[in-house]
Design an enzyme around this catalytic site. Sequence first.
Site, PDB file in Angstrom:
ATOM      1  N   GLU A   1       0.827  -1.203   0.000  1.00 49.57           N
ATOM      2  CA  GLU A   1       0.000   0.000   0.000  1.00 49.57           C
ATOM      3  C   GLU A   1       0.863   1.255   0.000  1.00 49.57           C
ATOM      4  O   GLU A   1       0.532   2.245  -0.663  1.00 49.57           O
ATOM      5  CB  GLU A   1      -0.934  -0.023   1.207  1.00 49.57           C
ATOM      6  CG  GLU A   1      -2.010  -1.090   1.116  1.00 49.57           C
ATOM      7  CD  GLU A   1      -2.623  -1.453   2.456  1.00 49.57           C
ATOM      8  OE1 GLU A   1      -3.566  -2.269   2.463  1.00 49.57           O
ATOM      9  OE2 GLU A   1      -2.151  -0.945   3.497  1.00 49.57           O
TER      10      GLU A   1
ATOM     11  N   ASP B   1      -4.843  -6.112  12.320  1.00 51.49           N
ATOM     12  CA  ASP B   1      -5.907  -5.462  13.093  1.00 51.49           C
ATOM     13  C   ASP B   1      -5.480  -5.293  14.548  1.00 51.49           C
ATOM     14  O   ASP B   1      -5.760  -4.265  15.176  1.00 51.49           O
ATOM     15  CB  ASP B   1      -7.195  -6.285  13.023  1.00 51.49           C
ATOM     16  CG  ASP B   1      -7.674  -6.493  11.591  1.00 51.49           C
ATOM     17  OD1 ASP B   1      -7.430  -5.607  10.752  1.00 51.49           O
ATOM     18  OD2 ASP B   1      -8.286  -7.541  11.306  1.00 51.49           O
TER      19      ASP B   1
END
Length: 615
Positions: free
Chosen positions: A220, A379
Amino acid sequence: MAGAAAEQRRLATVVESWLGRPVLIVGDAMLDEWRFADSDRLCREAPAPVLTLRRRISAAGGAANTAVNVAALGGRAVLVAPVGADVAGDELHDCLDRAGVWDRTVNQPGRPTPVKRRMLAGNQILLREDSGDPDDALDPEGVTRLLTALSCATEELRAAAGGEAPTLVVCDYGLGALPAPVRAWLVEQRERYATVALDAHDLADWRGLAPTVVTPSFAEATRLLARAGGTSRTTTGTGLHLEHPDGDPADGPSELTVGAAPGGVRADDSTADPTPEPSPADRPGPVGEPIRGEGRVAFTGDGLSVTGTGVTVNTQAGEGVDRAVLAESRLAELRAHTGADVVAVTLDTEGAVVGGADGAPRRSHSTPVPASHAVGAGDAYLAAMTLALAADAPLPTAAQLAQLAATITVSDTGTCVCRREDLLTALDQPTETTGHAALVDTDELDAIVAEYREAGRSVVFTNGCFDVLHRGHVRYLEQARALGDLLIVAVNSDGSVRRLKGADRPVNPVEDRAALLAALACVDHVVVFEEDSPATLIEAVRPDVYVKGGDYPPELVPEAPLVRRLGGQVRTLGYVPDRSTSAIIERIRSHSQDPSAHPVDREHDPSLSTRTQAS
């Protein structure tokens, strides 16, 4: 040795400090489904294994798993996300309930809940089936409902935290939960949140948000740098050269070329002979799977290829150029392009590289594990990093705790969740215990409350009959527990229940009711009271938060004036629809009168298929 112990105590102090921290999570919520099977033969029709399903597990995924991790680490987590009115959505609601997440998701009929289904044999993932299409955009009404839920949840958290601005976590995984109007609203409302964390597949969509921290994967980060494009630049101090094309070709990939700096000098060999940079025709083409809506982003020059779904490294090429070194060299640019105070580039099982305003990169490491063990570890990293920064921890401390949270979750196959107790255990700190039994009398309760007050802990108090303990009770108590450090439940005696409910109640004697309540992990202590009102107990406990169940304003709670006079606040929490004790007793009676009656199949239970926005 003493220094290490002191460091662990310092880190544990940060973990304690974020307890009850209000965090709003918004984004792409999904359901993770794990199907474990046995296989000992191939089928006759094709060279494929024959699978016998043995076990199935459902878990929250995406933004929902980030919310679960925030709650498990001790934060006060509220999730706002679109969820389908389908079986997968029902299971996702159940996962959130069990984790103590405040479920403020918005039903989206006709738009399925995204699901990732993994089939495993011998703990090896054989295939993954994804459902939920990002092209199923939210309709205008759905966007309006989502924005309303966001605004209401923000104010709800602010009120629960005594006026403190909540923390915001944005999880944008490209599944359509955060269309342009929602992104624009979050950018416009940035000042309503003290700390903002952003985890997005496409960081370019979030210009203007000015997040506190972004946590891109290496792929990313690469994609953002490629799109930032423009001119060729040489990275100061490393000799690494990253060439950005002036523009993305309309029919080709976004590409970032990594190789020798102009003149041919590699990062690890300043004396190497200059060699010309290979021409585009000589470079190997990008490999891997494109992300949705884009061709590819690839490192192609030295055999290091990056795709939207992972990283492929050719270890025979690109010596001296590794992902950590490259990420460190571009942290300043990533901060500039995202507007973030902190950038944490995650490197899968290789750890992470973190940089802040001081310009000093910080490297953390992890232990390599099978890929099936690391699902959702990001997460856990995001949740711990966010909570630590929200608690004003120094960046090195936040980075340490985030990496530790991600690392200790990857011990087994499944979706990763890091619990506060696990984090404290990893720091060799004792988990919180009071030394008192769960079932207590009023005299013991006075001593327990005094002990907690001295330690600076907040006390939550609720009361009720809890005659037939059901799912609505459990969800209510989990949400109540999330409002403070200690949950005390006062339960009406049998005589008190008869006076309030009638001669045929309670169904279960107070001994049974109290024992079941005390067995719940979210309940710290249970006390029985004989009066019809808990006023005397409230006077003794002086709760920081008094909680009642019901969909009415706190002003209508009879005990509200007393609680406020004692300096506490009053909260009302809604029940799960059709889950009241009276409704359950009525169903039992109707079934006993009609022997042909059958239980309703879960998938067709209207109380599970229909959800209100409020919990």
